[in-house]
Design a protein around this motif. Structure first.
Motif, PDB file in Angstrom:
ATOM      1  N   VAL A  44       0.744  -1.126  -0.020  1.00 15.76           N
ATOM      2  CA  VAL A  44       0.051  -0.073  -0.058  1.00 15.76           C
ATOM      3  C   VAL A  44       0.986   1.174   0.096  1.00 15.76           C
ATOM      4  O   VAL A  44       1.782   1.361   0.754  1.00 15.76           O
ATOM      5  N   ALA A  45       0.699   2.432  -0.939  1.00 15.17           N
ATOM      6  CA  ALA A  45       1.430   3.261  -1.123  1.00 15.17           C
ATOM      7  C   ALA A  45       1.199   4.138   0.390  1.00 15.17           C
ATOM      8  O   ALA A  45      -0.023   4.209   0.965  1.00 15.17           O
ATOM      9  N   ALA A  46       2.374   4.659   0.635  1.00 19.90           N
ATOM     10  CA  ALA A  46       2.316   5.452   2.265  1.00 19.90           C
ATOM     11  C   ALA A  46       1.349   6.859   2.004  1.00 19.90           C
ATOM     12  O   ALA A  46       0.710   6.988   3.056  1.00 19.90           O
ATOM     13  N   CYS A  47       1.383   7.482   1.042  1.00 20.91           N
ATOM     14  CA  CYS A  47       0.791   8.543   0.624  1.00 20.91           C
ATOM     15  C   CYS A  47      -0.876   8.480   0.199  1.00 20.91           C
ATOM     16  O   CYS A  47      -1.449   9.566   0.223  1.00 20.91           O
ATOM     17  N   ASP A  48      -1.102   7.319  -0.228  1.00 17.21           N
ATOM     18  CA  ASP A  48      -2.429   6.988  -0.952  1.00 17.21           C
ATOM     19  C   ASP A  48      -2.919   5.746  -0.700  1.00 17.21           C
ATOM     20  O   ASP A  48      -2.459   4.809  -1.526  1.00 17.21           O
ATOM     21  N   PRO A  49      -3.623   5.497   0.464  1.00 14.20           N
ATOM     22  CA  PRO A  49      -4.060   4.121   0.747  1.00 14.20           C
ATOM     23  C   PRO A  49      -4.972   3.542  -0.386  1.00 14.20           C
ATOM     24  O   PRO A  49      -5.294   2.123  -0.354  1.00 14.20           O
ATOM     25  N   ASN A  50      -5.263   4.114  -1.158  1.00 15.20           N
ATOM     26  CA  ASN A  50      -6.047   3.597  -2.325  1.00 15.20           C
ATOM     27  C   ASN A  50      -5.408   2.867  -3.582  1.00 15.20           C
ATOM     28  O   ASN A  50      -5.935   2.054  -4.247  1.00 15.20           O
ATOM     29  N   ILE A  51      -4.017   3.286  -3.357  1.00 18.34           N
ATOM     30  CA  ILE A  51      -3.078   2.488  -4.079  1.00 18.34           C
ATOM     31  C   ILE A  51      -2.528   1.326  -3.519  1.00 18.34           C
ATOM     32  O   ILE A  51      -1.655   1.359  -2.544  1.00 18.34           O
ATOM     33  N   ARG A  52      -2.864   0.235  -3.828  1.00 16.94           N
ATOM     34  CA  ARG A  52      -2.422  -0.972  -3.470  1.00 16.94           C
ATOM     35  C   ARG A  52      -2.185  -2.177  -4.349  1.00 16.94           C
ATOM     36  O   ARG A  52      -3.180  -2.240  -5.389  1.00 16.94           O
ATOM     37  N   PHE A  53      -1.437  -3.086  -4.247  1.00 24.20           N
ATOM     38  CA  PHE A  53      -1.206  -4.293  -5.310  1.00 24.20           C
ATOM     39  C   PHE A  53      -0.420  -5.364  -4.594  1.00 24.20           C
ATOM     40  O   PHE A  53       0.076  -5.216  -3.338  1.00 24.20           O
ATOM     41  N   TRP A  54      -0.845  -6.540  -5.042  1.00 19.21           N
ATOM     42  CA  TRP A  54      -0.017  -7.806  -4.599  1.00 19.21           C
ATOM     43  C   TRP A  54       1.152  -8.028  -5.564  1.00 19.21           C
ATOM     44  O   TRP A  54       1.253  -7.834  -6.678  1.00 19.21           O
ATOM     45  N   MET A  55       2.512  -8.326  -4.727  1.00 17.84           N
ATOM     46  CA  MET A  55       3.538  -8.770  -5.570  1.00 17.84           C
ATOM     47  C   MET A  55       4.383  -9.981  -4.703  1.00 17.84           C
ATOM     48  O   MET A  55       3.982 -10.152  -3.798  1.00 17.84           O
ATOM     49  N   ASN A  56       5.056 -10.724  -5.505  1.00  9.45           N
ATOM     50  CA  ASN A  56       5.850 -11.698  -5.122  1.00  9.45           C
ATOM     51  C   ASN A  56       6.776 -11.406  -3.902  1.00  9.45           C
ATOM     52  O   ASN A  56       7.851 -10.250  -4.511  1.00  9.45           O
ATOM     53  N   ALA A  57       6.718 -11.537  -2.705  1.00 11.69           N
ATOM     54  CA  ALA A  57       7.740 -11.116  -1.772  1.00 11.69           C
ATOM     55  C   ALA A  57       9.302 -11.384  -2.142  1.00 11.69           C
ATOM     56  O   ALA A  57       9.858 -10.356  -1.877  1.00 11.69           O
ATOM     57  N   ARG A  58       9.257 -12.347  -2.953  1.00  5.99           N
ATOM     58  CA  ARG A  58      10.939 -12.331  -3.143  1.00  5.99           C
ATOM     59  C   ARG A  58      11.569 -11.300  -4.295  1.00  5.99           C
ATOM     60  O   ARG A  58      12.599 -11.102  -4.234  1.00  5.99           O
ATOM     61  N   LEU A  59      10.504 -10.550  -4.630  1.00  3.70           N
ATOM     62  CA  LEU A  59      11.012  -9.355  -5.490  1.00  3.70           C
ATOM     63  C   LEU A  59      11.692  -8.139  -4.473  1.00  3.70           C
ATOM     64  O   LEU A  59      12.312  -7.573  -5.039  1.00  3.70           O
ATOM     65  N   LEU A  60      11.264  -8.136  -3.463  1.00  8.30           N
ATOM     66  CA  LEU A  60      11.693  -7.082  -2.505  1.00  8.30           C
ATOM     67  C   LEU A  60      13.135  -7.326  -2.087  1.00  8.30           C
ATOM     68  O   LEU A  60      13.767  -6.593  -1.794  1.00  8.30           O
ATOM     69  N   ARG A  61      13.811  -8.705  -2.396  1.00  2.00           N
ATOM     70  CA  ARG A  61      15.210  -8.708  -2.191  1.00  2.00           C
ATOM     71  C   ARG A  61      15.999  -8.125  -3.288  1.00  2.00           C
ATOM     72  O   ARG A  61      17.259  -8.112  -2.979  1.00  2.00           O
ATOM     73  N   ASP A  62      15.517  -7.892  -4.420  1.00  6.29           N
ATOM     74  CA  ASP A  62      15.992  -7.171  -5.678  1.00  6.29           C
ATOM     75  C   ASP A  62      16.449  -5.735  -5.395  1.00  6.29           C
ATOM     76  O   ASP A  62      15.615  -4.947  -5.102  1.00  6.29           O
ATOM     77  N   ARG A  63      17.839  -5.527  -4.951  1.00  2.00           N
ATOM     78  CA  ARG A  63      18.256  -4.198  -4.500  1.00  2.00           C
ATOM     79  C   ARG A  63      17.980  -3.014  -5.783  1.00  2.00           C
ATOM     80  O   ARG A  63      18.017  -1.880  -5.344  1.00  2.00           O
ATOM     81  N   SER A  64      17.950  -3.773  -6.830  1.00  2.00           N
ATOM     82  CA  SER A  64      17.901  -2.526  -7.914  1.00  2.00           C
ATOM     83  C   SER A  64      16.344  -2.228  -8.259  1.00  2.00           C
ATOM     84  O   SER A  64      16.165  -1.295  -9.093  1.00  2.00           O
ATOM     85  N   GLN A  65      15.342  -2.946  -7.440  1.00  2.00           N
ATOM     86  CA  GLN A  65      14.014  -2.418  -7.517  1.00  2.00           C
ATOM     87  C   GLN A  65      13.438  -2.131  -6.164  1.00  2.00           C
ATOM     88  O   GLN A  65      12.541  -1.078  -6.002  1.00  2.00           O
ATOM     89  N   TRP A  66      13.984  -2.518  -5.106  1.00  2.00           N
ATOM     90  CA  TRP A  66      13.299  -2.090  -3.898  1.00  2.00           C
ATOM     91  C   TRP A  66      14.575  -1.861  -2.579  1.00  2.00           C
ATOM     92  O   TRP A  66      15.379  -2.846  -2.708  1.00  2.00           O
ATOM     93  N   GLN A  67      14.387  -1.162  -1.803  1.00  2.00           N
ATOM     94  CA  GLN A  67      15.076  -0.658  -0.701  1.00  2.00           C
ATOM     95  C   GLN A  67      14.319  -0.885   0.317  1.00  2.00           C
ATOM     96  O   GLN A  67      13.308  -0.344   0.678  1.00  2.00           O
ATOM     97  N   ALA A  68      14.705  -1.505   1.680  1.00  2.00           N
ATOM     98  CA  ALA A  68      13.861  -1.718   2.908  1.00  2.00           C
ATOM     99  C   ALA A  68      13.993  -0.280   3.589  1.00  2.00           C
ATOM    100  O   ALA A  68      15.028   0.393   3.397  1.00  2.00           O
ATOM    101  N   GLY A  69      12.993  -0.074   4.136  1.00  2.00           N
ATOM    102  CA  GLY A  69      12.749   1.368   4.657  1.00  2.00           C
ATOM    103  C   GLY A  69      12.300   2.274   3.723  1.00  2.00           C
ATOM    104  O   GLY A  69      12.337   2.069   2.790  1.00  2.00           O
ATOM    105  N   TRP A  70      12.020   3.524   4.467  1.00  2.00           N
ATOM    106  CA  TRP A  70      11.553   4.617   3.636  1.00  2.00           C
ATOM    107  C   TRP A  70      12.712   5.661   3.217  1.00  2.00           C
ATOM    108  O   TRP A  70      13.406   5.780   4.542  1.00  2.00           O
ATOM    109  N   ARG A  71      13.038   5.649   2.210  1.00  2.00           N
ATOM    110  CA  ARG A  71      14.307   6.551   1.813  1.00  2.00           C
ATOM    111  C   ARG A  71      14.079   7.875   1.087  1.00  2.00           C
ATOM    112  O   ARG A  71      13.182   7.533   0.151  1.00  2.00           O
ATOM    113  N   SER A  72      14.866   8.977   1.239  1.00  2.00           N
ATOM    114  CA  SER A  72      14.496   9.904   0.353  1.00  2.00           C
ATOM    115  C   SER A  72      15.420   9.826  -0.764  1.00  2.00           C
ATOM    116  O   SER A  72      16.171   9.014  -1.084  1.00  2.00           O
ATOM    117  N   LEU A  73      15.058  10.881  -2.057  1.00  2.00           N
ATOM    118  CA  LEU A  73      15.549  10.609  -3.189  1.00  2.00           C
ATOM    119  C   LEU A  73      17.218  11.014  -2.976  1.00  2.00           C
ATOM    120  O   LEU A  73      17.866  10.310  -3.817  1.00  2.00           O
TER     121      LEU A  73
END
Length: 87
Positions: A44-73
């Motif tokens: 769920v998007a932190a700024c818009d709870p209407n934006i939600r989707f399901w994804m394979n949790a293994r994709l979260l391990r891919d550092r080129s796509q996701w980083q743990a925690g909320w990070r600034s630009l």
């Protein structure tokens, strides 16, 4: 003896997408489901709870796509420049 659960701390975890996803970068996992050998996370998007989707949790391990925690630009850019220096 019960089997070890994959991704035990998934629900409640916060993630930053490297690229904007559905118009946002910051997401939180609000639900999980096991489908056979696969684990799926409901994001769920932190700024818009209407934006939600399901994804394979293994994709979260891919550092080129996701980083743990909320990070600034700025933090993302620093991490990217450091990554290129190491390689």
């Amino acid at each position: 003896m019960s089997k070890k659960q994959k991704f035990p701390y998934l629900v409640g975890s916060k993630w930053t997408a490297q690229q904007t996803t559905w118009g946002w970068r910051h997401f939180q996992v609000v639900n999980r489901t096991n489908e056979g050998q696969w684990v799926f996370a409901e994001m769920v998007a932190a700024c818009d709870p209407n934006i939600r989707f399901w994804m394979n949790a293994r994709l979260l391990r891919d550092r080129s796509q996701w980083q743990a925690g909320w990070r600034s630009l700025q933090e993302i850019k620093i991490d990217e420049s450091f990554q290129f220096e190491v390689e």
